[in-house]
Design a protein around this motif. Structure first.
Motif, PDB file in Angstrom:
ATOM      1  N   ASP A  21       0.853  -1.186   0.000  1.00 41.20           N
ATOM      2  CA  ASP A  21       0.000   0.000   0.000  1.00 41.20           C
ATOM      3  C   ASP A  21       0.885   1.231   0.000  1.00 41.20           C
ATOM      4  O   ASP A  21       1.702   1.413   0.917  1.00 41.20           O
ATOM      5  CB  ASP A  21      -0.917  -0.011   1.224  1.00 41.20           C
ATOM      6  N   LEU A  22       0.752   2.065  -1.028  1.00 40.42           N
ATOM      7  CA  LEU A  22       1.556   3.273  -1.109  1.00 40.42           C
ATOM      8  C   LEU A  22       1.105   4.266  -0.050  1.00 40.42           C
ATOM      9  O   LEU A  22      -0.080   4.547   0.079  1.00 40.42           O
ATOM     10  CB  LEU A  22       1.462   3.903  -2.494  1.00 40.42           C
ATOM     11  N   GLY A  23       2.077   4.792   0.677  1.00 45.59           N
ATOM     12  CA  GLY A  23       1.795   5.717   1.772  1.00 45.59           C
ATOM     13  C   GLY A  23       2.090   5.049   3.096  1.00 45.59           C
ATOM     14  O   GLY A  23       2.122   3.815   3.200  1.00 45.59           O
ATOM     15  N   ILE A  24       2.314   5.859   4.092  1.00 46.87           N
ATOM     16  CA  ILE A  24       2.609   5.322   5.422  1.00 46.87           C
ATOM     17  C   ILE A  24       1.373   4.644   6.005  1.00 46.87           C
ATOM     18  O   ILE A  24       0.261   4.850   5.528  1.00 46.87           O
ATOM     19  CB  ILE A  24       3.125   6.430   6.365  1.00 46.87           C
ATOM     20  N   SER A  25       1.589   3.849   7.031  1.00 47.30           N
ATOM     21  CA  SER A  25       0.476   3.194   7.721  1.00 47.30           C
ATOM     22  C   SER A  25      -0.556   4.248   8.101  1.00 47.30           C
ATOM     23  O   SER A  25      -0.218   5.338   8.565  1.00 47.30           O
ATOM     24  CB  SER A  25       1.020   2.489   8.967  1.00 47.30           C
ATOM     25  N   ASN A  26      -1.826   3.912   7.894  1.00 46.24           N
ATOM     26  CA  ASN A  26      -2.897   4.890   8.090  1.00 46.24           C
ATOM     27  C   ASN A  26      -4.166   4.166   8.524  1.00 46.24           C
ATOM     28  O   ASN A  26      -4.209   2.931   8.516  1.00 46.24           O
ATOM     29  CB  ASN A  26      -3.094   5.683   6.800  1.00 46.24           C
ATOM     30  N   PRO A  27      -5.214   4.882   8.891  1.00 42.43           N
ATOM     31  CA  PRO A  27      -6.442   4.214   9.344  1.00 42.43           C
ATOM     32  C   PRO A  27      -7.027   3.228   8.329  1.00 42.43           C
ATOM     33  O   PRO A  27      -7.522   2.172   8.715  1.00 42.43           O
ATOM     34  CB  PRO A  27      -7.397   5.371   9.619  1.00 42.43           C
ATOM     35  N   LEU A  28      -6.945   3.530   7.035  1.00 42.60           N
ATOM     36  CA  LEU A  28      -7.485   2.598   6.037  1.00 42.60           C
ATOM     37  C   LEU A  28      -6.634   1.333   5.945  1.00 42.60           C
ATOM     38  O   LEU A  28      -7.169   0.224   5.938  1.00 42.60           O
ATOM     39  CB  LEU A  28      -7.602   3.271   4.672  1.00 42.60           C
ATOM     40  N   SER A  29      -5.311   1.468   5.896  1.00 46.72           N
ATOM     41  CA  SER A  29      -4.469   0.261   5.834  1.00 46.72           C
ATOM     42  C   SER A  29      -4.609  -0.554   7.120  1.00 46.72           C
ATOM     43  O   SER A  29      -4.568  -1.791   7.082  1.00 46.72           O
ATOM     44  CB  SER A  29      -3.011   0.598   5.544  1.00 46.72           C
ATOM     45  N   PHE A  86      -6.261  -8.883   5.714  1.00 49.79           N
ATOM     46  CA  PHE A  86      -5.406  -8.742   4.538  1.00 49.79           C
ATOM     47  C   PHE A  86      -3.959  -8.559   4.965  1.00 49.79           C
ATOM     48  O   PHE A  86      -3.668  -8.003   6.018  1.00 49.79           O
ATOM     49  CB  PHE A  86      -5.871  -7.557   3.674  1.00 49.79           C
ATOM     50  N   ARG A  87      -3.064  -9.037   4.135  1.00 50.51           N
ATOM     51  CA  ARG A  87      -1.610  -8.930   4.386  1.00 50.51           C
ATOM     52  C   ARG A  87      -1.127  -7.659   3.706  1.00 50.51           C
ATOM     53  O   ARG A  87      -0.976  -7.621   2.478  1.00 50.51           O
ATOM     54  CB  ARG A  87      -0.919 -10.171   3.865  1.00 50.51           C
ATOM     55  N   VAL A  88      -0.891  -6.628   4.504  1.00 49.47           N
ATOM     56  CA  VAL A  88      -0.579  -5.297   3.982  1.00 49.47           C
ATOM     57  C   VAL A  88       0.755  -4.819   4.535  1.00 49.47           C
ATOM     58  O   VAL A  88       1.014  -4.924   5.732  1.00 49.47           O
ATOM     59  CB  VAL A  88      -1.670  -4.272   4.381  1.00 49.47           C
ATOM     60  N   ARG A  89       1.580  -4.297   3.641  1.00 49.79           N
ATOM     61  CA  ARG A  89       2.809  -3.608   4.017  1.00 49.79           C
ATOM     62  C   ARG A  89       2.740  -2.227   3.383  1.00 49.79           C
ATOM     63  O   ARG A  89       2.362  -2.084   2.223  1.00 49.79           O
ATOM     64  CB  ARG A  89       4.027  -4.371   3.491  1.00 49.79           C
ATOM     65  N   ASN A  90       3.065  -1.200   4.148  1.00 46.07           N
ATOM     66  CA  ASN A  90       3.034   0.174   3.649  1.00 46.07           C
ATOM     67  C   ASN A  90       4.438   0.643   3.278  1.00 46.07           C
ATOM     68  O   ASN A  90       5.427   0.140   3.816  1.00 46.07           O
ATOM     69  CB  ASN A  90       2.467   1.130   4.698  1.00 46.07           C
ATOM     70  N   THR A  91       4.487   1.621   2.383  1.00 49.32           N
ATOM     71  CA  THR A  91       5.747   2.302   2.145  1.00 49.32           C
ATOM     72  C   THR A  91       6.035   3.165   3.372  1.00 49.32           C
ATOM     73  O   THR A  91       5.180   3.324   4.245  1.00 49.32           O
ATOM     74  CB  THR A  91       5.696   3.133   0.848  1.00 49.32           C
ATOM     75  N   ALA A  99      -3.124   2.027  -3.881  1.00 45.83           N
ATOM     76  CA  ALA A  99      -2.797   3.442  -3.672  1.00 45.83           C
ATOM     77  C   ALA A  99      -4.120   4.198  -3.615  1.00 45.83           C
ATOM     78  O   ALA A  99      -4.833   4.278  -4.620  1.00 45.83           O
ATOM     79  CB  ALA A  99      -1.915   3.970  -4.789  1.00 45.83           C
ATOM     80  N   PHE A 100      -4.446   4.696  -2.464  1.00 43.86           N
ATOM     81  CA  PHE A 100      -5.721   5.375  -2.254  1.00 43.86           C
ATOM     82  C   PHE A 100      -5.461   6.851  -2.005  1.00 43.86           C
ATOM     83  O   PHE A 100      -4.910   7.231  -0.982  1.00 43.86           O
ATOM     84  CB  PHE A 100      -6.478   4.733  -1.094  1.00 43.86           C
ATOM     85  N   GLU A 101      -5.832   7.641  -2.999  1.00 49.04           N
ATOM     86  CA  GLU A 101      -5.621   9.093  -2.987  1.00 49.04           C
ATOM     87  C   GLU A 101      -4.140   9.422  -2.792  1.00 49.04           C
ATOM     88  O   GLU A 101      -3.767  10.242  -1.953  1.00 49.04           O
ATOM     89  CB  GLU A 101      -6.478   9.790  -1.921  1.00 49.04           C
ATOM     90  N   ILE A 102      -3.294   8.774  -3.600  1.00 50.44           N
ATOM     91  CA  ILE A 102      -1.848   9.004  -3.598  1.00 50.44           C
ATOM     92  C   ILE A 102      -1.387   9.546  -4.956  1.00 50.44           C
ATOM     93  O   ILE A 102      -0.577  10.464  -5.015  1.00 50.44           O
ATOM     94  CB  ILE A 102      -1.085   7.689  -3.293  1.00 50.44           C
ATOM     95  N   PHE A 103      -1.914   9.000  -6.045  1.00 51.02           N
ATOM     96  CA  PHE A 103      -1.392   9.329  -7.373  1.00 51.02           C
ATOM     97  C   PHE A 103      -1.545  10.798  -7.743  1.00 51.02           C
ATOM     98  O   PHE A 103      -0.762  11.323  -8.519  1.00 51.02           O
ATOM     99  CB  PHE A 103      -2.043   8.437  -8.426  1.00 51.02           C
ATOM    100  N   GLU A 104      -2.525  11.472  -7.198  1.00 47.85           N
ATOM    101  CA  GLU A 104      -2.699  12.889  -7.514  1.00 47.85           C
ATOM    102  C   GLU A 104      -1.588  13.756  -6.916  1.00 47.85           C
ATOM    103  O   GLU A 104      -1.368  14.887  -7.338  1.00 47.85           O
ATOM    104  CB  GLU A 104      -4.072  13.400  -7.054  1.00 47.85           C
ATOM    105  N   HIS A 105      -0.852  13.211  -5.933  1.00 45.25           N
ATOM    106  CA  HIS A 105       0.253  13.932  -5.300  1.00 45.25           C
ATOM    107  C   HIS A 105       1.591  13.688  -5.998  1.00 45.25           C
ATOM    108  O   HIS A 105       2.575  14.352  -5.679  1.00 45.25           O
ATOM    109  CB  HIS A 105       0.388  13.517  -3.825  1.00 45.25           C
ATOM    110  N   LEU A 106       1.638  12.742  -6.916  1.00 47.16           N
ATOM    111  CA  LEU A 106       2.887  12.388  -7.589  1.00 47.16           C
ATOM    112  C   LEU A 106       3.046  13.166  -8.891  1.00 47.16           C
ATOM    113  O   LEU A 106       2.082  13.354  -9.634  1.00 47.16           O
ATOM    114  CB  LEU A 106       2.912  10.890  -7.901  1.00 47.16           C
TER     115      LEU A 106
END
Length: 175
Positions: A30-38, A46-51, A73-80
């Motif tokens: 999951d792109l992005g740091i650990s967050n409430p959704l991840s 689910f087996r999730v690892r964050n950046t 990637a949830f609401e990440i690509f618009e920042h790249l």
């Protein structure tokens, strides 16, 4: 059906979409740091690892590891600056991505206090689909939804009817 508060509605729609397309045996990056959704994804098994907060426009090291088969990637690509390169660098067979859609009646988001919290892109559906397809994926499913706000005015009224978020499930084209 969904609680109409942000981000509860967005999280529920996203989790339902994930459960529709992924299995608990998938390994998710999951792109992005650990967050409430991840964290909710983890809570659902689910087996999730964050950046780790690295600048994904500059540092692709997390993408180059082969310990995942799904990229989310949830609401990440618009920042790249260059989401295409991120998709080309990843080794995932499956992706689930969501972005805020460009709204004709509202300017792109730009935080006045956090220089990193700005949208370089607010996609139209066709643009986001094209990005995903150009990166070598076939779109299997899509979903969009509104994000009404509790304010008075023309723009808040339009948000009741105009989709704000767009999510895609796609699989890598083999060959």
């Amino acid at each position: 059906m969904y609680e109409h508060t942000y981000p509860a509605k967005r999280f529920q729609i996203t989790l339902d979409f994930i459960e529709k397309h992924l299995s608990k045996s998938d390994k998710i990056l999951d792109l992005g740091i650990s967050n409430p959704l991840s964290n909710q994804m983890l809570d659902r098994g689910f087996r999730v690892r964050n950046t780790q907060g690295e600048d994904l426009d500059e540092d692709f090291s997390a993408l180059l590891k082969n310990d995942y088969n799904v990229l989310t990637a949830f609401e990440i690509f618009e920042h790249l600056l260059n989401p295409y390169t991120v998709l080309k660098q990843c080794s995932a067979d499956k992706i689930i991505l969501s972005v805020p859609l460009r709204l004709w009646f509202s300017p792109a988001y730009r935080s006045k206090t956090d220089m990193r919290d700005r949208h370089y892109h607010e996609f139209e559906r066709w643009q986001f689909d094209w990005l995903i397809e150009k990166a070598g994926y076939r779109i299997v499913d899509r979903q969009e939804w509104t994000n009404p706000v509790r304010k008075l005015g023309i723009r808040p009224l339009l948000r009741f009817f105009t989709p704000r978020y767009y999510m895609v499930y796609a699989e890598k084209i083999k060959g």
